[in-house]
Write an enzyme that holds these catalytic residues in place. Structure first.
Site, PDB file in Angstrom:
ATOM      1  N   GLY A  16       0.713  -1.153   0.102  1.00 36.99           N
ATOM      2  CA  GLY A  16       0.018  -0.018  -0.050  1.00 36.99           C
ATOM      3  C   GLY A  16       0.730   1.334   0.022  1.00 36.99           C
ATOM      4  O   GLY A  16       2.124   1.091   0.057  1.00 36.99           O
ATOM      5  N   LEU A  66      -7.002 -11.346   5.052  1.00 36.05           N
ATOM      6  CA  LEU A  66      -7.236 -10.926   6.515  1.00 36.05           C
ATOM      7  C   LEU A  66      -8.217 -11.754   7.246  1.00 36.05           C
ATOM      8  O   LEU A  66      -8.300 -11.858   8.401  1.00 36.05           O
ATOM      9  CB  LEU A  66      -7.521  -9.366   6.859  1.00 36.05           C
ATOM     10  CG  LEU A  66      -6.491  -8.448   6.127  1.00 36.05           C
ATOM     11  CD1 LEU A  66      -7.025  -7.039   6.391  1.00 36.05           C
ATOM     12  CD2 LEU A  66      -5.436  -8.350   7.471  1.00 36.05           C
ATOM     13  N   SER A  87      -5.809  -2.734   5.426  1.00 35.46           N
ATOM     14  CA  SER A  87      -7.158  -2.447   5.835  1.00 35.46           C
ATOM     15  C   SER A  87      -7.809  -1.772   4.423  1.00 35.46           C
ATOM     16  O   SER A  87      -7.001  -0.935   3.938  1.00 35.46           O
ATOM     17  CB  SER A  87      -7.583  -1.889   7.095  1.00 35.46           C
ATOM     18  OG  SER A  87      -8.840  -2.038   7.290  1.00 35.46           O
ATOM     19  N   LYS A 173     -22.582  -5.098  15.793  1.00 39.18           N
ATOM     20  CA  LYS A 173     -21.847  -6.314  15.316  1.00 39.18           C
ATOM     21  C   LYS A 173     -21.237  -6.918  16.686  1.00 39.18           C
ATOM     22  O   LYS A 173     -21.460  -7.944  16.885  1.00 39.18           O
ATOM     23  CB  LYS A 173     -20.792  -6.185  14.427  1.00 39.18           C
ATOM     24  CG  LYS A 173     -21.472  -6.106  12.943  1.00 39.18           C
ATOM     25  CD  LYS A 173     -22.124  -7.234  12.604  1.00 39.18           C
ATOM     26  CE  LYS A 173     -22.500  -7.382  11.343  1.00 39.18           C
ATOM     27  NZ  LYS A 173     -23.214  -8.449  11.028  1.00 39.18           N
TER      28      LYS A 173
END
Length: 346
Positions: A16, A66, A87, A173
């Site tokens: 990244g 992941l 992420s 969640k």
């Protein structure tokens, strides 16, 4: 923690924008790096990593998912430290936020921390964001934002702020089985914010967090990242002010150095705001217009971030660790010239 005592580290998201710079600087410091990518067969991910000095002997690439714990274990095995950058992050609307953003951001981070604990990792550095600090309208307007400031979840819910709905995830969640709310479905940028929340309460391993602002500067990867897209859109005439989540800019190399500093210094604890200065987006836009008069830059109201007090000392914790920040002018110049070199600007 001196570098000599922890020479093998794992960097998730090594291909990244920030990850490439971090891997490069770690190799320069003599580390052996286990860097993770999504696809080992994709040269867009691997080519730049393999070209770094020292990569031939001290860089090992791992393909991970992941959500696949075993793939993470393989990358973390043998490492004394982990830098968790991987992420999703986007300024675009997503169609499936739960699978595209939430699952890799939260479940992925839990997998990384679990692997670190099981494998005896000494320290984990997590990349978060200033979007875990703002918007925070109840913070006193005469006090600069600091690491003690947290994004106001109720405000985000009421205003459907796209930059910060970590609260929705934890409420819907972690603390219940409710479906994702309308806020989560319509918004973005969960990755760094979600990982910042509650991490310290876990105490699984020694965790420190870096909270970068809008990251800009030379792009090593071939594709444009979310922060660099902001300056590109500005030059193209976009009048968005990013009211609820802009706090200032930061050079990508400084972000990478900040990660290394908080890893190597045992005195570093908790969160670390990482911005050249706390500023308004209007300040940034005005400086771009000053430096590049050949472009038609929108003129924005100076106070584009209501209630945000400007400060040159927002990143005091990192300054105390020895980080010397690149000035805003150079951040902009390096960013714009990189966009030109990559063909995004003429």
């Amino acid at each position: 923690m001196a570098a000599a005592t922890a020479k093998v580290v794992c960097v998730t998201g090594g291909s990244g924008y920030i990850g490439l710079w971090l891997v490069r600087l770690l190799l320069d410091r003599g580390y052996t790096v286990n860097a993770t990518v999504k696809d080992l067969n994709d040269e867009k991910e691997t080519k730049h990593l393999e070209a770094f000095e020292g990569a031939e002997s001290r860089l090992r690439l791992f393909q991970i998912d992941l959500l696949n714990y075993d793939s993470i274990v393989a990358a973390v095995t043998g490492a004394s430290g982990v830098f968790h950058l991987a992420s999703p992050c986007t300024v675009s609307k997503v169609h499936d936020p739960e699978n595209e953003l939430l699952a890799p951001a939260i479940k992925g981070t839990i997998n990384v921390l679990t692997a670190a604990k099981e494998l005896g990792v000494k320290r984990v550095v997590v990349t978060s964001s200033v979007s875990a600090i703002v918007p925070s309208p109840s913070w006193p307007s005469d006090v600069p934002k600091s690491e003690d400031c947290w994004t106001d979840e109720e405000y985000c819910k009421q205003k459907e702020v796209r930059g910060s709905f970590f609260c929705t995830y934890f409420q819907d969640k972690c603390f219940g089985d409710h479906a994702l709310s309308k806020v989560a479905r319509e918004n973005y940028h969960v990755a760094s914010i979600l990982r910042d929340v509650k991490l310290f309460a876990l105490r699984w391993v020694d965790i420190v967090v870096v909270n970068p602002g809008t990251v800009m500067g030379p792009m090593l990867p071939p594709t444009i990242n979310a922060s660099m897209q902001m300056i590109l859109l500005l030059i193209q005439g976009c009048t968005d002010t990013y009211e609820n989540f802009f706090m200032g800019s930061i050079h990508v190399k400084d972000v990478a150095l900040a990660h290394i500093l908080v890893y190597e210094n045992t005195s570093a604890t908790g969160r670390h705001m990482c911005v050249e200065s706390i500023s308004h987006y209007g300040d940034f836009a005005a400086k771009v217009a000053e430096l590049y008069p050949e472009y038609i830059i929108p003129r924005l109201s100076k106070d584009t971030q209501p209630g945000l007090m400007r400060s040159k000392n927002g990143a005091k914790k990192l300054v105390d660790l020895g980080l010397e920040f690149t000035p805003l002018e150079q951040i902009i110049r390096d960013g714009v010239e990189s966009l030109k070199n990559k063909g995004y600007l003429s």
